[in-house]
Motif scaffolding. Structure first.
Motif, PDB file in Angstrom:
ATOM      1  N   ARG A   8       0.923  -1.324  -0.064  1.00 23.48           N
ATOM      2  CA  ARG A   8       0.093  -0.059  -0.108  1.00 23.48           C
ATOM      3  C   ARG A   8       0.686   1.251   0.005  1.00 23.48           C
TER       4      ARG A   8
ATOM      5  N   LYS B 293      -4.472   4.674   4.570  1.00 30.62           N
ATOM      6  CA  LYS B 293      -5.869   3.592   4.711  1.00 30.62           C
ATOM      7  C   LYS B 293      -7.033   4.546   4.446  1.00 30.62           C
TER       8      LYS B 293
ATOM      9  N   GLU C 161      -6.975   4.293  -3.824  1.00 27.63           N
ATOM     10  CA  GLU C 161      -5.899   3.423  -3.411  1.00 27.63           C
ATOM     11  C   GLU C 161      -4.894   3.333  -4.422  1.00 27.63           C
TER      12      GLU C 161
END
Length: 136
Positions: A93, A97, A102
């Motif tokens: 990632r 979050k 994303e």
């Protein structure tokens, strides 16, 4: 993004319409059969998701065999689950979050990597980057 919101509304509406139609034409037996079909459909999707995540859990995060091959197979509109199934690894990632879009990255042994941007769970953009080759 509009198509994703449309699917969130359309699928439950179709399920309710199917249940009502089954009840209207076949009574409680029809409603039970339609309900069983909907439960089976949900269980199939849940089982697929668990299998994909189980395979990905046993691999290093953000690693795959060939970033070039992944780049060749990617198409915009793919879901994150489909990309995880192709790589058999959770992506590294790069975004915060719960923040849209994303951003995930997958790398291979040659330091080539593919950076994928997902908007509402669908692949919006992807980019391959390869290390510089030394001149002979």
């Amino acid at each position: 993004m509009v198509a994703m919101n449309f699917q969130k509304i359309l699928i439950p509406v179709l399920a309710v319409v199917g249940m009502v139609a089954a009840y209207r034409f076949y009574g409680w037996i029809g409603a039970a059969a339609a309900g069983s079909g909907l439960v089976m459909w949900g269980l199939l999707h849940f089982t697929r998701m668990m299998q994909v995540l189980k395979r990905a859990a046993n691999r290093p995060i953000g690693y795959m065999e060939s970033a070039v091959m992944l780049n060749a197979k990617l198409k915009t509109g793919m879901t994150l689950l489909h990309v995880i199934a192709m790589t058999r690894s959770l992506g590294e990632r790069l975004s915060n979050k719960l923040e849209q879009p994303e951003v995930f990255r997958w790398s291979d042994h040659s330091d080539s990597n593919v950076t994928c941007t997902f908007v509402s769970g669908k692949l919006a953009h992807y980019e391959l980057s390869r290390p510089e080759q030394a001149a002979d």
